[in-house]
Write a protein that holds these residues in place. Structure first.
Motif, PDB file in Angstrom:
ATOM      1  N   GLN A 141       0.746  -1.026  -0.034  1.00 31.07           N
ATOM      2  CA  GLN A 141       0.077  -0.013  -0.087  1.00 31.07           C
ATOM      3  C   GLN A 141       0.896   1.236   0.016  1.00 31.07           C
ATOM      4  O   GLN A 141       0.700   2.284   0.672  1.00 31.07           O
ATOM      5  CB  GLN A 141      -1.088  -0.018   1.317  1.00 31.07           C
ATOM      6  N   ASN A 142       2.049   1.270  -0.763  1.00 29.25           N
ATOM      7  CA  ASN A 142       2.899   2.334  -1.096  1.00 29.25           C
ATOM      8  C   ASN A 142       3.749   2.725   0.215  1.00 29.25           C
ATOM      9  O   ASN A 142       4.077   4.054   0.374  1.00 29.25           O
ATOM     10  CB  ASN A 142       1.916   3.685  -1.768  1.00 29.25           C
ATOM     11  N   THR A 143       3.779   1.818   1.118  1.00 31.04           N
ATOM     12  CA  THR A 143       4.563   1.955   2.154  1.00 31.04           C
ATOM     13  C   THR A 143       5.484   0.853   2.652  1.00 31.04           C
ATOM     14  O   THR A 143       5.163  -0.379   2.375  1.00 31.04           O
ATOM     15  CB  THR A 143       3.593   1.955   3.483  1.00 31.04           C
ATOM     16  N   VAL A 144       6.552   1.436   3.038  1.00 27.69           N
ATOM     17  CA  VAL A 144       7.801   0.596   3.440  1.00 27.69           C
ATOM     18  C   VAL A 144       8.000   0.895   5.004  1.00 27.69           C
ATOM     19  O   VAL A 144       7.878   1.888   5.401  1.00 27.69           O
ATOM     20  CB  VAL A 144       9.105   0.458   2.645  1.00 27.69           C
ATOM     21  N   VAL A 145       8.408  -0.164   5.727  1.00 31.97           N
ATOM     22  CA  VAL A 145       8.932  -0.103   7.183  1.00 31.97           C
ATOM     23  C   VAL A 145      10.367  -0.503   7.020  1.00 31.97           C
ATOM     24  O   VAL A 145      10.916  -1.717   6.699  1.00 31.97           O
ATOM     25  CB  VAL A 145       7.989  -0.944   8.047  1.00 31.97           C
ATOM     26  N   VAL A 146      11.275   0.237   7.552  1.00 26.32           N
ATOM     27  CA  VAL A 146      12.594   0.274   7.265  1.00 26.32           C
ATOM     28  C   VAL A 146      13.513   0.343   8.624  1.00 26.32           C
ATOM     29  O   VAL A 146      13.002   1.152   9.589  1.00 26.32           O
ATOM     30  CB  VAL A 146      13.197   1.394   6.408  1.00 26.32           C
ATOM     31  N   THR A 147      14.602  -0.466   8.781  1.00 23.78           N
ATOM     32  CA  THR A 147      15.433  -0.446   9.777  1.00 23.78           C
ATOM     33  C   THR A 147      16.714  -0.328   9.040  1.00 23.78           C
ATOM     34  O   THR A 147      16.972  -0.916   7.933  1.00 23.78           O
ATOM     35  CB  THR A 147      15.238  -1.395  10.877  1.00 23.78           C
ATOM     36  N   PHE A 148      17.854  -0.013   9.871  1.00 27.22           N
ATOM     37  CA  PHE A 148      19.196  -0.133   9.521  1.00 27.22           C
ATOM     38  C   PHE A 148      19.728  -0.793  10.430  1.00 27.22           C
ATOM     39  O   PHE A 148      19.766  -0.804  11.707  1.00 27.22           O
ATOM     40  CB  PHE A 148      19.861   1.091   9.340  1.00 27.22           C
ATOM     41  N   GLY A 149      20.640  -1.887  10.112  1.00 25.88           N
ATOM     42  CA  GLY A 149      21.367  -2.750  11.459  1.00 25.88           C
ATOM     43  C   GLY A 149      22.920  -3.039  10.682  1.00 25.88           C
ATOM     44  O   GLY A 149      23.337  -2.353   9.891  1.00 25.88           O
ATOM     45  N   ASN A 150      23.398  -3.828  11.678  1.00 21.66           N
ATOM     46  CA  ASN A 150      24.786  -4.297  11.513  1.00 21.66           C
ATOM     47  C   ASN A 150      25.021  -5.552  11.982  1.00 21.66           C
ATOM     48  O   ASN A 150      23.984  -6.015  12.925  1.00 21.66           O
ATOM     49  CB  ASN A 150      26.015  -3.320  11.881  1.00 21.66           C
ATOM     50  N   MET A 151      25.921  -6.225  11.731  1.00 20.45           N
ATOM     51  CA  MET A 151      26.114  -7.818  12.268  1.00 20.45           C
ATOM     52  C   MET A 151      26.210  -7.826  13.788  1.00 20.45           C
ATOM     53  O   MET A 151      25.715  -8.785  14.177  1.00 20.45           O
ATOM     54  CB  MET A 151      27.446  -8.339  11.404  1.00 20.45           C
ATOM     55  N   ARG A 152      26.657  -6.911  14.447  1.00 24.20           N
ATOM     56  CA  ARG A 152      26.546  -6.933  15.920  1.00 24.20           C
ATOM     57  C   ARG A 152      25.093  -6.854  16.437  1.00 24.20           C
ATOM     58  O   ARG A 152      24.895  -7.455  17.458  1.00 24.20           O
ATOM     59  CB  ARG A 152      27.453  -5.718  16.400  1.00 24.20           C
ATOM     60  N   GLN A 153      24.475  -6.353  15.652  1.00 15.61           N
ATOM     61  CA  GLN A 153      22.978  -6.215  16.258  1.00 15.61           C
ATOM     62  C   GLN A 153      21.992  -7.324  15.296  1.00 15.61           C
ATOM     63  O   GLN A 153      20.759  -7.061  15.477  1.00 15.61           O
ATOM     64  CB  GLN A 153      22.424  -4.924  16.561  1.00 15.61           C
ATOM     65  N   ALA A 154      22.477  -7.975  14.779  1.00 10.32           N
ATOM     66  CA  ALA A 154      21.687  -9.027  13.810  1.00 10.32           C
ATOM     67  C   ALA A 154      20.431  -9.541  14.442  1.00 10.32           C
ATOM     68  O   ALA A 154      19.314  -9.633  14.040  1.00 10.32           O
ATOM     69  CB  ALA A 154      22.639  -9.968  12.994  1.00 10.32           C
ATOM     70  N   HIS A 155      20.696  -9.924  15.959  1.00 16.35           N
ATOM     71  CA  HIS A 155      19.784 -10.798  16.592  1.00 16.35           C
ATOM     72  C   HIS A 155      18.496  -9.781  16.698  1.00 16.35           C
ATOM     73  O   HIS A 155      17.351 -10.148  16.723  1.00 16.35           O
ATOM     74  CB  HIS A 155      20.300 -11.306  17.828  1.00 16.35           C
ATOM     75  N   LEU A 156      18.846  -8.386  17.010  1.00 20.41           N
ATOM     76  CA  LEU A 156      17.803  -7.436  16.937  1.00 20.41           C
ATOM     77  C   LEU A 156      17.088  -7.258  15.969  1.00 20.41           C
ATOM     78  O   LEU A 156      15.750  -7.320  15.768  1.00 20.41           O
ATOM     79  CB  LEU A 156      18.511  -5.952  17.494  1.00 20.41           C
ATOM     80  N   THR A 157      17.684  -7.162  14.730  1.00 24.23           N
ATOM     81  CA  THR A 157      17.259  -6.999  13.363  1.00 24.23           C
ATOM     82  C   THR A 157      16.119  -8.368  13.042  1.00 24.23           C
ATOM     83  O   THR A 157      14.822  -7.910  12.600  1.00 24.23           O
ATOM     84  CB  THR A 157      18.173  -7.019  12.394  1.00 24.23           C
ATOM     85  N   GLU A 158      16.375  -9.497  13.479  1.00 24.36           N
ATOM     86  CA  GLU A 158      15.774 -10.585  13.393  1.00 24.36           C
ATOM     87  C   GLU A 158      14.507 -10.444  14.156  1.00 24.36           C
ATOM     88  O   GLU A 158      13.301 -10.915  13.639  1.00 24.36           O
ATOM     89  CB  GLU A 158      16.521 -11.989  13.355  1.00 24.36           C
ATOM     90  N   ASN A 159      14.528 -10.244  15.398  1.00 23.33           N
ATOM     91  CA  ASN A 159      13.507  -9.969  16.465  1.00 23.33           C
ATOM     92  C   ASN A 159      12.489  -8.920  15.902  1.00 23.33           C
ATOM     93  O   ASN A 159      11.302  -9.158  15.921  1.00 23.33           O
ATOM     94  CB  ASN A 159      13.941  -9.474  17.765  1.00 23.33           C
ATOM     95  N   TRP A 160      13.100  -7.771  15.194  1.00 25.63           N
ATOM     96  CA  TRP A 160      12.285  -6.449  14.827  1.00 25.63           C
ATOM     97  C   TRP A 160      11.309  -7.241  13.434  1.00 25.63           C
ATOM     98  O   TRP A 160      10.330  -7.043  13.425  1.00 25.63           O
ATOM     99  CB  TRP A 160      13.239  -5.648  14.164  1.00 25.63           C
ATOM    100  N   VAL A 161      11.944  -8.037  12.809  1.00 25.87           N
ATOM    101  CA  VAL A 161      11.215  -8.558  11.711  1.00 25.87           C
ATOM    102  C   VAL A 161      10.146  -9.482  12.043  1.00 25.87           C
ATOM    103  O   VAL A 161       8.958  -9.655  11.584  1.00 25.87           O
ATOM    104  CB  VAL A 161      12.193  -9.409  10.735  1.00 25.87           C
ATOM    105  N   TYR A 162      10.423 -10.374  12.841  1.00 29.15           N
ATOM    106  CA  TYR A 162       9.702 -11.309  13.779  1.00 29.15           C
ATOM    107  C   TYR A 162       8.309 -10.507  14.312  1.00 29.15           C
ATOM    108  O   TYR A 162       7.334 -10.799  13.992  1.00 29.15           O
ATOM    109  CB  TYR A 162      10.327 -12.088  14.741  1.00 29.15           C
ATOM    110  N   HIS A 163       8.537  -9.784  15.216  1.00 30.00           N
ATOM    111  CA  HIS A 163       7.399  -9.048  15.618  1.00 30.00           C
ATOM    112  C   HIS A 163       6.446  -8.092  14.673  1.00 30.00           C
ATOM    113  O   HIS A 163       5.293  -8.081  14.712  1.00 30.00           O
ATOM    114  CB  HIS A 163       8.038  -8.259  16.726  1.00 30.00           C
ATOM    115  N   LEU A 164       7.279  -7.641  13.660  1.00 32.26           N
ATOM    116  CA  LEU A 164       6.381  -6.884  12.696  1.00 32.26           C
ATOM    117  C   LEU A 164       5.522  -7.681  11.696  1.00 32.26           C
ATOM    118  O   LEU A 164       4.274  -7.736  11.788  1.00 32.26           O
ATOM    119  CB  LEU A 164       7.245  -5.927  11.930  1.00 32.26           C
TER     120      LEU A 164
END
Length: 146
Positions: A7-30
């Protein structure tokens, strides 16, 4: 960007390998609350790095767009430098919801933002912060509220 927008919307985050677990958790919850259109920009990574390939493959299998974010700004200061990479996203014309990866979304934020947009048609952007310092000292005085 267009391939991932919902619907013409993206949800974006920026990460790095030190916080990859946070990025995966972010994806999971969204995804758990039904939000699609997810993009992850991995800072200071090369598409050939095995750790990037593994994480990108895992997230792409979940339908997430993953790309490398490299620039002198990000190399110098990753947290501040990532803002340099937001403008190209905005220029696509899609709505961009930018979120830190250490945020856990308990429900879909898009209906709230759509309501704001409907109530305030000239609204360009909204900002929310998890800043730890109080802001009461920065409020406008009554004389300026006119």
């Amino acid at each position: 960007m267009r391939r991932h927008a919902v619907q013409n919307t993206v949800v974006v985050t920026f990460g790095n390998m030190r916080q990859a677990h946070l990025t995966e958790n972010w994806v999971y919850h969204l995804q758990r609350v039904g939000v699609g259109g997810l993009l992850v920009g991995m800072m200071n990574m090369s598409p050939e790095q095995p750790r990037y390939v593994a994480l990108a493959s895992k997230l792409r299998a979940l339908g997430v767009g993953v790309y490398c974010v490299n620039s002198p700004q990000v190399r110098r200061q990753p947290q501040g430098g990532r803002w340099f990479h937001v403008l190209p996203l905005l220029r696509t014309g899609a709505r961009v919801l930018l979120s830190d990866s250490d945020v856990v979304w308990m429900r879909d934020p898009r209906p709230y933002l759509a309501t704001l947009e409907a109530l305030h048609p000239k609204l360009d952007f909204t900002v929310s912060s998890d800043a730890q310092g109080g802001t009461d000292g920065r409020r406008l005085g009554d004389a300026t509220l006119g």
